[in-house]
Design an enzyme around this catalytic site. Structure first.
Site, PDB file in Angstrom:
ATOM      1  N   GLU A 485       0.787  -1.304  -0.037  1.00  0.00           N
ATOM      2  CA  GLU A 485      -0.044   0.017  -0.104  1.00  0.00           C
ATOM      3  C   GLU A 485       0.951   1.351   0.031  1.00  0.00           C
ATOM      4  O   GLU A 485       0.559   2.241  -0.655  1.00  0.00           O
ATOM      5  CB  GLU A 485      -0.987  -0.246   1.091  1.00  0.00           C
ATOM      6  CG  GLU A 485      -2.027  -1.119   1.212  1.00  0.00           C
ATOM      7  CD  GLU A 485      -2.745  -1.525  -0.033  1.00  0.00           C
ATOM      8  OE1 GLU A 485      -2.906  -0.484  -0.797  1.00  0.00           O
ATOM      9  OE2 GLU A 485      -3.382  -2.521  -0.333  1.00  0.00           O
ATOM     10  N   HIS A 488       1.660   2.102  -3.606  1.00  0.00           N
ATOM     11  CA  HIS A 488       0.670   2.913  -4.098  1.00  0.00           C
ATOM     12  C   HIS A 488       0.714   4.519  -3.759  1.00  0.00           C
ATOM     13  O   HIS A 488       0.531   5.357  -4.456  1.00  0.00           O
ATOM     14  CB  HIS A 488      -0.890   2.353  -3.819  1.00  0.00           C
ATOM     15  CG  HIS A 488      -1.163   1.074  -4.529  1.00  0.00           C
ATOM     16  ND1 HIS A 488      -1.067   1.004  -5.868  1.00  0.00           N
ATOM     17  CD2 HIS A 488      -1.609   0.111  -4.137  1.00  0.00           C
ATOM     18  CE1 HIS A 488      -1.545  -0.358  -6.288  1.00  0.00           C
ATOM     19  NE2 HIS A 488      -1.871  -0.884  -5.465  1.00  0.00           N
ATOM     20  N   GLU A 514      -0.594  -1.535 -10.472  1.00  0.00           N
ATOM     21  CA  GLU A 514      -0.081  -2.389  -9.450  1.00  0.00           C
ATOM     22  C   GLU A 514       1.446  -2.518  -9.745  1.00  0.00           C
ATOM     23  O   GLU A 514       2.259  -2.987  -8.690  1.00  0.00           O
ATOM     24  CB  GLU A 514      -0.734  -3.900  -9.221  1.00  0.00           C
ATOM     25  CG  GLU A 514      -2.134  -3.772  -9.269  1.00  0.00           C
ATOM     26  CD  GLU A 514      -2.411  -3.348  -7.870  1.00  0.00           C
ATOM     27  OE1 GLU A 514      -1.580  -3.370  -6.920  1.00  0.00           O
ATOM     28  OE2 GLU A 514      -3.410  -2.981  -7.346  1.00  0.00           O
ATOM     29  N   HIS A 616     -15.101 -12.400 -11.081  1.00  0.00           N
ATOM     30  CA  HIS A 616     -14.246 -11.291 -11.529  1.00  0.00           C
ATOM     31  C   HIS A 616     -14.777 -10.899 -13.115  1.00  0.00           C
ATOM     32  O   HIS A 616     -14.696  -9.872 -13.106  1.00  0.00           O
ATOM     33  CB  HIS A 616     -12.807 -12.175 -11.752  1.00  0.00           C
ATOM     34  CG  HIS A 616     -11.939 -11.745 -10.467  1.00  0.00           C
ATOM     35  ND1 HIS A 616     -12.123 -12.712  -9.601  1.00  0.00           N
ATOM     36  CD2 HIS A 616     -11.176 -11.088  -9.888  1.00  0.00           C
ATOM     37  CE1 HIS A 616     -11.301 -12.574  -8.280  1.00  0.00           C
ATOM     38  NE2 HIS A 616     -10.882 -11.254  -8.910  1.00  0.00           N
ATOM     39  N   ILE A 617     -15.027 -11.829 -13.844  1.00  0.00           N
ATOM     40  CA  ILE A 617     -15.336 -11.476 -15.206  1.00  0.00           C
ATOM     41  C   ILE A 617     -16.651 -11.355 -15.561  1.00  0.00           C
ATOM     42  O   ILE A 617     -17.283 -10.603 -16.692  1.00  0.00           O
ATOM     43  CB  ILE A 617     -14.527 -12.484 -16.370  1.00  0.00           C
ATOM     44  CG1 ILE A 617     -15.090 -13.800 -16.264  1.00  0.00           C
ATOM     45  CG2 ILE A 617     -12.927 -12.366 -16.202  1.00  0.00           C
ATOM     46  CD1 ILE A 617     -14.577 -14.489 -17.514  1.00  0.00           C
ATOM     47  N   PHE A 618     -17.467 -11.981 -14.675  1.00  0.00           N
ATOM     48  CA  PHE A 618     -19.071 -11.920 -15.358  1.00  0.00           C
ATOM     49  C   PHE A 618     -19.712 -11.128 -14.188  1.00  0.00           C
ATOM     50  O   PHE A 618     -21.004 -10.686 -14.500  1.00  0.00           O
ATOM     51  CB  PHE A 618     -19.543 -13.226 -15.278  1.00  0.00           C
ATOM     52  CG  PHE A 618     -19.089 -14.119 -16.214  1.00  0.00           C
ATOM     53  CD1 PHE A 618     -19.232 -13.641 -17.745  1.00  0.00           C
ATOM     54  CD2 PHE A 618     -18.287 -15.310 -15.937  1.00  0.00           C
ATOM     55  CE1 PHE A 618     -18.607 -14.528 -18.720  1.00  0.00           C
ATOM     56  CE2 PHE A 618     -18.063 -16.021 -17.215  1.00  0.00           C
ATOM     57  CZ  PHE A 618     -17.807 -15.619 -18.333  1.00  0.00           C
ATOM     58  N   GLY A 620     -17.775  -8.647 -11.917  1.00  0.00           N
ATOM     59  CA  GLY A 620     -16.881  -7.370 -11.746  1.00  0.00           C
ATOM     60  C   GLY A 620     -16.292  -6.815 -12.891  1.00  0.00           C
ATOM     61  O   GLY A 620     -16.766  -7.049 -13.922  1.00  0.00           O
ATOM     62  N   GLY A 621     -14.979  -6.055 -12.710  1.00  0.00           N
ATOM     63  CA  GLY A 621     -14.650  -5.305 -13.934  1.00  0.00           C
ATOM     64  C   GLY A 621     -13.331  -6.057 -14.710  1.00  0.00           C
ATOM     65  O   GLY A 621     -12.913  -5.301 -15.312  1.00  0.00           O
ATOM     66  N   TYR A 622     -13.316  -7.196 -14.382  1.00  0.00           N
ATOM     67  CA  TYR A 622     -11.992  -8.135 -15.087  1.00  0.00           C
ATOM     68  C   TYR A 622     -12.275  -8.378 -16.352  1.00  0.00           C
ATOM     69  O   TYR A 622     -11.498  -9.362 -16.775  1.00  0.00           O
ATOM     70  CB  TYR A 622     -11.414  -8.863 -14.074  1.00  0.00           C
ATOM     71  CG  TYR A 622     -10.888  -8.380 -13.041  1.00  0.00           C
ATOM     72  CD1 TYR A 622      -9.060  -8.269 -13.046  1.00  0.00           C
ATOM     73  CD2 TYR A 622     -11.356  -7.895 -11.622  1.00  0.00           C
ATOM     74  CE1 TYR A 622      -8.624  -7.427 -12.027  1.00  0.00           C
ATOM     75  CE2 TYR A 622     -10.642  -7.404 -10.692  1.00  0.00           C
ATOM     76  CZ  TYR A 622      -8.922  -7.001 -10.867  1.00  0.00           C
ATOM     77  OH  TYR A 622      -8.284  -6.700  -9.915  1.00  0.00           O
TER      78      TYR A 622
HETATM   79 ZN   LIG Z   1      -2.373  -2.933  -5.154  1.00  0.00          ZN
END
Ligand SMILES: [Zn+2]
Length: 701
Positions: A485, A488, A514, A616-618, A620-622
């Site tokens: 973190e 970031h 990342e 994740h893919i269906f 969420g945004g992946y």
């Molecule tokens: Zn991160």
């Protein structure tokens, strides 16, 4: 606009500066946002009618407008994460739809879109610097991706598809949730629970009580094992009952794949709609649409990377399985020659315990938070020449444990600030760890003078709080999380970009975001960095060498298998959004099995329906973006390798490369394409070699 006393005093409407946390109350949320949104709507209309296609006539007023919203909205979201309460949640839910609607109106504003395009095509364009050009290009791209460029029927069609997709995502998620809840493995005898750790037994007794077994206890049961990951995963790792593991595994991989909760038809529809959506705004397929706003140039370049990693990890994964068989055999396991999916987790855990016999608890005394912070701050001083000092008391805080720090450059000049909220507070704070922007760096021109507003970051962790007068003693993965973190945070705080739209992490493609965070994690394994901070909090004794060796070895345990699993997910995701046609001969299950021939060692069972729960893919945004995990890991490993190549013992070289990293990766933010930023730092395009080396997979190439 008439300013009433109440709005004037509402701390959520100050609009700039450090958030006055001590004055904010949940009952101020609604009045603040209804006032703010009414004001912003007027400002938007004013901007749209008086728009001037220039930097100062469009971008600057637009930034002012969004900053006003983001200031109040950012504070509210922050408090939702760190000081949640029923009152705050109710207030949030009331204002959220209106805020989202305003953001949509803003994002789909035609006059603004047209003005951006006018700048792009006018003589002004050449007078703008590269950062400004990139901000404008991104604005045009984002508007196009949200369908602004469409007219009439196409526009309507676009909006209808978007709505149906949102609805399908919700239904997909609900099916997974319901299917997960719909299965319980009830255990009632000591033989049923053989091998299970006490933490899992407590969780399982709690689940039983929640399901009506009032008298369930961790000692005497009954115990309910569910398909929730915190219940499922440790059961697969520890249960000695092979028959029960098989039962649980089969339930897990067929979630939401049949009956009323079947996600198969939803997936087909989602893929079909995504394809239509992509075509409407000028892309061949959804994967190309997804990559339009990412660092990866095109699908072939992603596939090339995935294939390189696959070739390097496949044999290692085969070897992992062979080793596991040998190990199981040495323990007298009758299934050793025929290990199945439900045996892998169990034997992998037994082997891990034997090889690296230590628990995370044993390391905690060597990592008290104050020492870890000293180590972290010492590292950034070495690498980037910046000095972190406490600035507690200079900013209002939301909880007494929150710390405030300032960062100064090598000349002693302050360049940024950050809050650190380190400890877990389950009653009011969301789990996990994150970095968020509190204030962005920006050049401000007011009354003829220009000033630079300094960035401020929120760093939030959830580590063990101090107990009985001892400092917070950190598990090693908590140390890694803090470094992650902070990485970031450095990206946000060390930016040199003065335009809001490209300062820090703004406008950084998400498959590159990342890089700075994972880069910092590597230092936790660097001998000097680690031993500088790892000292017993009572005796001052340094971390024993054998622990360091185990940490290094455990990092690469079964890394080929882990890598291959991620590549399997990435490849199926990409294939479904790139070549696959929902109306062709192949079913999605066929695609999954076809890809699996190359990306799994133990082929999936015929009934394996992991796609039906691939949120994740269906949901969420992946979608067509799962590869981003690996993509960013390649970048961060390769960036760290620049330091390794110079020699981690060579202090002068480390400092020189550190300064270069600071002036490129950290300073340039979203002002340049991440490939250009990377090349400026590294002198070449990224290579997978470093990641493979760090994972112990290089010899397999
Ligand atoms: Zn991160």
């Amino acid at each position: 606009m008439r300013v009433t006393a109440t709005t004037c005093q509402n701390p959520l409407l100050h609009g700039c500066g450090l958030p006055p946390f001590t004055d904010i109350k949940p009952e101020q949320v609604e009045p603040a946002f209804s006032h703010l949104l009414a004001e912003l709507e007027k400002e938007l209309v004013h901007l749209e009618t008086n728009i001037e296609p220039t930097w100062s006539g469009l971008v600057e007023p637009l930034e002012k407008l969004t900053e006003k919203l983001n200031w109040s909205w950012g504070i509210l979201n922050h408090l939702m994460g760190v000081e949640n309460s029923p009152e705050l949640r109710i207030a949030y839910e009331k204002v959220q739809p209106q805020v989202v609607q305003f953001m949509n109106t803003l994002g789909q504003s035609k006059p603004i879109y047209n003005a951006f395009k006018t700048i792009r095509n006018s003589l002004i364009w050449d007078s703008l610097d590269l950062a400004q050009q990139r901000i404008i290009k991104a604005a045009i791209r984002d508007a196009q991706l949200s369908g602004v460029g469409l007219e009439g029927e196409d526009r309507e069609c676009f909006n209808t598809i978007q709505m149906e997709l949102a609805e399908l995502a919700t239904r997909f998620a609900n099916h997974v949730l319901d299917a997960t809840k719909g299965f319980i493995l009830v255990l009632s005898t000591p033989a049923d629970i053989d091998g299970l750790p006490s933490s899992l037994l407590s969780l399982a007794a709690q689940a039983a009580r929640a399901a009506g077994e009032e008298n369930a206890t961790p000692e005497h049961g009954p115990w309910h094992i569910t398909l929730d990951f915190p219940s499922y995963f440790p059961f697969m790792q520890h249960s000695t009952r092979r028959d029960l593991r098989e039962k649980l595994y089969r339930a897990y991989i067929t979630r939401a794949s049949y009956g009323e909760l079947d996600n198969n038809p939803l997936i087909i529809r989602i893929l079909e709609l995504r394809q239509q959506l992509a075509k409407l705004i000028g892309f061949e397929n959804f994967a190309e649409l997804s990559l339009a706003s990412k660092m990866a140039k095109d699908v072939p370049s992603v596939e090339k990377l995935l294939e390189e990693l696959r070739q390097a990890s496949y044999n290692a994964a085969v070897q992992d399985l062979e080793n596991l068989k040998t190990f199981a055999k040495s323990k007298g396991s009758p299934e050793a020659d025929n290990l199945q999916h439900w045996d892998i987790g169990f034997w992998a855990e037994r082997q891990r315990e034997e090889k690296f016999a230590f628990t995370s608890e044993e390391l905690r005394p060597y990592f008290p938070l104050p020492q870890v912070l000293d180590g972290l701050f010492g590292l950034v001083k070495r690498l980037f020449g910046v000095i972190v000092t406490p600035a507690d008391g200079q900013a209002p805080i939301w909880h007494e444990d929150v710390r405030y720090f300032q960062i100064a450059d090598q000349h002693g000049e302050t360049i940024a600030y950050f809050y650190l909220d380190a400890y877990s507070r389950p009653a009011e704070k969301r789990g996990g760890a994150w970095m968020d922007a509190c204030i962005n760096r920006r050049k401000i021109k007011e009354n003829g003078t220009t000033t630079i507003r300094l960035p401020v970051a929120y760093l939030i962790c959830n580590q063990t709080p101090p107990v009985d007068g001892n400092p917070s003693l950190m598990a090693f993965d908590e140390v890694e999380t803090l470094f992650h973190e902070f990485g970031h945070g450095l990206h946000h705080m060390m930016t040199k970009v003065d335009y809001l739209g490209a300062a820090g992490i703004n406008n950084v493609e998400w498959d590159a975001v990342e890089l700075p965070s994972q880069f910092m994690e590597n230092w936790c394994y660097d001998r000097k960095t680690l031993f500088d901070m790892a000292k017993h909090y009572e005796t001052g004794e340094p971390l024993p060498e054998h622990y360091y060796q185990k940490l290094l070895a455990a990092r690469n345990y079964m890394s080929g298998s882990a890598m291959l699993r991620q590549l399997d997910f990435s490849s199926v995701d990409l294939e479904l959004h790139y070549r696959y046609s929902p109306h062709g001969q192949e079913t999605i299950a066929d695609v999954r099995q076809r890809i699996a021939k190359l990306t799994t060692v133990l082929p999936p069972l015929p009934e394996d329906a992991f796609l039906c729960a691939f949120g994740h893919i269906f949901e969420g945004g992946y979608a067509a973006g799962y590869y981003s995990y690996k993509w960013a890991e390649v970048l961060s490993a390769d960036a760290f390798a620049a330091f390794e190549e110079a020699g981690l013992e060579d202090e002068a070289a480390i400092q020189a490369i550190g300064r270069r990293y600071r002036d490129t990766v950290l300073a340039l933010g979203g002002s340049q394409h991440p490939m250009d930023v990377f090349k400026t730092f590294r002198g070449r395009e990224p290579s997978t070699k470093a990641l493979l080396k760090h994972n112990g997979l290089l010899t397999a190439v």
